[in-house]
Write a protein that holds these residues in place. Structure first.
Motif, mmCIF file in Angstrom:
data_model
loop_
_atom_site.group_PDB
_atom_site.id
_atom_site.type_symbol
_atom_site.label_atom_id
_atom_site.label_comp_id
_atom_site.label_asym_id
_atom_site.label_seq_id
_atom_site.Cartn_x
_atom_site.Cartn_y
_atom_site.Cartn_z
ATOM 1 N N SER A 80 0.840 -1.187 0.000
ATOM 2 C CA SER A 80 0.000 0.000 0.000
ATOM 3 C C SER A 80 0.884 1.249 0.000
ATOM 4 C CB SER A 80 -0.902 0.011 1.238
ATOM 5 O OG SER A 80 -1.661 1.198 1.284
ATOM 6 N N ILE A 81 0.745 2.064 -1.032
ATOM 7 C CA ILE A 81 1.546 3.279 -1.181
ATOM 8 C C ILE A 81 0.763 4.467 -0.647
ATOM 9 C CG2 ILE A 81 2.663 4.821 -2.821
ATOM 10 C CD1 ILE A 81 4.088 2.171 -2.509
ATOM 11 N N GLN A 82 1.317 5.141 0.341
ATOM 12 C CA GLN A 82 0.657 6.292 0.957
ATOM 13 C C GLN A 82 1.226 7.617 0.484
ATOM 14 O OE1 GLN A 82 -2.012 5.694 2.899
ATOM 15 N NE2 GLN A 82 -1.638 3.515 2.494
ATOM 16 N N SER A 83 2.525 7.641 0.162
ATOM 17 C CA SER A 83 3.206 8.888 -0.163
ATOM 18 C C SER A 83 4.113 8.673 -1.366
ATOM 19 C CB SER A 83 4.033 9.366 1.040
ATOM 20 O OG SER A 83 4.795 10.502 0.716
ATOM 21 N N VAL A 84 3.981 9.562 -2.368
ATOM 22 C CA VAL A 84 4.716 9.414 -3.619
ATOM 23 C C VAL A 84 5.358 10.748 -3.990
ATOM 24 C CG1 VAL A 84 4.581 8.734 -6.059
ATOM 25 C CG2 VAL A 84 2.987 7.739 -4.394
ATOM 26 N N VAL A 85 6.597 10.696 -4.436
ATOM 27 C CA VAL A 85 7.242 11.845 -5.068
ATOM 28 C C VAL A 85 7.477 11.472 -6.527
ATOM 29 C CG1 VAL A 85 9.381 13.195 -5.249
ATOM 30 C CG2 VAL A 85 8.322 12.822 -3.009
ATOM 31 N N VAL A 86 6.990 12.312 -7.440
ATOM 32 C CA VAL A 86 7.180 12.098 -8.873
ATOM 33 C C VAL A 86 8.057 13.221 -9.411
ATOM 34 C CG1 VAL A 86 6.108 11.770 -11.126
ATOM 35 C CG2 VAL A 86 4.917 11.001 -9.053
ATOM 36 N N VAL A 87 9.247 12.874 -9.847
ATOM 37 C CA VAL A 87 10.168 13.852 -10.419
ATOM 38 C C VAL A 87 9.849 13.960 -11.900
ATOM 39 C CG1 VAL A 87 12.580 14.488 -10.737
ATOM 40 C CG2 VAL A 87 11.906 13.145 -8.739
ATOM 41 N N GLY A 88 9.393 15.145 -12.311
ATOM 42 C CA GLY A 88 8.908 15.337 -13.667
ATOM 43 C C GLY A 88 7.425 15.030 -13.771
ATOM 44 N N GLY A 89 6.677 15.356 -12.725
ATOM 45 C CA GLY A 89 5.281 14.936 -12.646
ATOM 46 C C GLY A 89 4.259 15.915 -13.170
ATOM 47 N N THR A 90 4.658 16.824 -14.060
ATOM 48 C CA THR A 90 3.705 17.824 -14.539
ATOM 49 C C THR A 90 3.381 17.694 -16.018
ATOM 50 O OG1 THR A 90 5.505 19.406 -14.962
ATOM 51 C CG2 THR A 90 4.433 19.500 -12.799
ATOM 52 N N ARG A 91 3.969 16.698 -16.691
ATOM 53 C CA ARG A 91 3.638 16.509 -18.106
ATOM 54 C C ARG A 91 3.890 15.048 -18.482
ATOM 55 N NH1 ARG A 91 8.655 19.088 -21.664
ATOM 56 N NH2 ARG A 91 10.271 17.680 -20.862
ATOM 57 N N GLY A 92 3.317 14.652 -19.601
ATOM 58 C CA GLY A 92 3.591 13.338 -20.167
ATOM 59 C C GLY A 92 3.332 12.191 -19.209
ATOM 60 N N LEU A 93 4.237 11.231 -19.220
ATOM 61 C CA LEU A 93 4.073 10.047 -18.375
ATOM 62 C C LEU A 93 4.140 10.395 -16.896
ATOM 63 C CD1 LEU A 93 6.157 7.423 -20.387
ATOM 64 C CD2 LEU A 93 3.671 7.618 -20.213
ATOM 65 N N GLY A 94 4.952 11.379 -16.540
ATOM 66 C CA GLY A 94 5.038 11.781 -15.144
ATOM 67 C C GLY A 94 3.715 12.304 -14.617
ATOM 68 N N ALA A 98 -3.152 7.960 -2.754
ATOM 69 C CA ALA A 98 -1.840 8.336 -2.223
ATOM 70 C C ALA A 98 -1.676 9.857 -2.210
ATOM 71 C CB ALA A 98 -0.734 7.699 -3.055
ATOM 72 N N ARG A 99 -0.850 10.321 -1.317
ATOM 73 C CA ARG A 99 -0.447 11.724 -1.298
ATOM 74 C C ARG A 99 0.734 11.878 -2.262
ATOM 75 N NH1 ARG A 99 0.885 11.689 3.339
ATOM 76 N NH2 ARG A 99 3.158 11.824 3.324
ATOM 77 N N VAL A 100 0.590 12.743 -3.255
ATOM 78 C CA VAL A 100 1.586 12.855 -4.317
ATOM 79 C C VAL A 100 2.193 14.252 -4.322
ATOM 80 C CG1 VAL A 100 2.008 12.710 -6.807
ATOM 81 C CG2 VAL A 100 0.381 11.146 -5.727
ATOM 82 N N VAL A 101 3.511 14.303 -4.382
ATOM 83 C CA VAL A 101 4.252 15.555 -4.524
ATOM 84 C C VAL A 101 4.989 15.501 -5.868
ATOM 85 C CG1 VAL A 101 6.144 16.973 -3.630
ATOM 86 C CG2 VAL A 101 4.540 15.892 -2.049
ATOM 87 N N THR A 102 4.762 16.508 -6.699
ATOM 88 C CA THR A 102 5.441 16.565 -7.994
ATOM 89 C C THR A 102 6.590 17.563 -7.932
ATOM 90 O OG1 THR A 102 3.894 18.246 -8.828
ATOM 91 C CG2 THR A 102 3.377 15.931 -9.285
ATOM 92 N N VAL A 103 7.663 17.219 -8.639
ATOM 93 C CA VAL A 103 8.848 18.077 -8.719
ATOM 94 C C VAL A 103 9.107 18.367 -10.183
ATOM 95 C CG1 VAL A 103 11.297 18.308 -8.179
ATOM 96 C CG2 VAL A 103 9.813 16.963 -6.661
#
Length: 217
Positions: free
Chosen positions: A2-16, A28-33
């Motif tokens: 079970s994933i509760q917290s995620v950081v996505v580097v490059g999470g504002t376009r495309g696959l990210g 999940a709680r997601v933070v995009t960078v």
């Protein structure tokens, strides 16, 4: 898992972006960078930024999707600067965040998924050093996974085929012509499913429907 917290580097376009949306939909709680319009704005190659983000958020899952759109030219029309663009972005970003995940470190049981490209398997003659850079991203991830095992971390690489509806995918299609490929949301859903189970190999290849299959070498 079970994933509760995620950081996505490059999470504002495309696959990210698709991955960020898929994990938010799963609860999940997601933070995009990314450089702009993200939860954390900054340069993904910045080692200080990587340390700061991972120290503050300590995600269960780190997803690294950021990279440069490769200039598309025949080899004779590339300069060294255009040929090496993805070495200075994609490789450096993978190095920066994987190193930070090990140094901070992330909590035992955390996972890391790094996006490479199936171009490393088939070549990409118009995109300069792109295919080689992505192969190196996979190697760096394998090195980090070996060190991370001692910390209770698991890491793998996902190698997408050309994906319509993304900047890189559409750029490739404009140069090579139409190719069958998954939607970003289909591939993102497969990543959510992958993370819910156990990583059984160090790399997975996406098929044209977005399903992930273990890389067989």
């Amino acid at each position: 898992m079970s994933i509760q917290s995620v950081v996505v580097v490059g999470g504002t376009r495309g696959l990210g972006l698709a991955v960020a949306q898929a994990f938010r939909s799963s609860g999940a709680r997601v933070v995009t960078v990314a450089r702009g319009a993200s939860d954390v704005t900054g340069d993904a190659t910045d080692e200080t930024l990587a340390d700061k983000v991972l120290t503050e958020h300590r995600p269960d899952l780190l997803v690294i999707t950021a990279g440069a759109v490769p200039p598309m030219h025949p080899l004779t029309e590339h300069t060294w600067e255009s040929f090496s663009a993805n070495w200075h972005s994609d490789v450096r970003i993978a190095y920066t965040w994987l190193r930070s995940a090990l140094r901070v470190p992330l909590r035992p049981g955390s996972r890391v998924v790094v996006f490479g490209s199936a171009a490393e398997l088939h070549g990409s003659p118009l995109s300069g050093g792109y295919a080689g850079a992505k192969a190196t991203v996979r190697l760096i991830t394998r090195y980090a996974a070996a060190e991370g095992a001692n910390l209770g971390l698991t890491m793998t690489t996902v190698l997408p085929v050309i994906t319509p509806g993304t900047t890189i995918g559409d750029t490739a299609i404009s140069s090579y012509g139409p190719r069958p490929g998954p939607t970003p949301s289909a591939l993102a859903a497969s990543v959510v499913s992958l993370v819910a189970g156990d990583f059984i190999t160090d790399a997975y290849v996406a098929d044209p429907e977005g399903r992930l299959q273990p890389l067989v070498r």
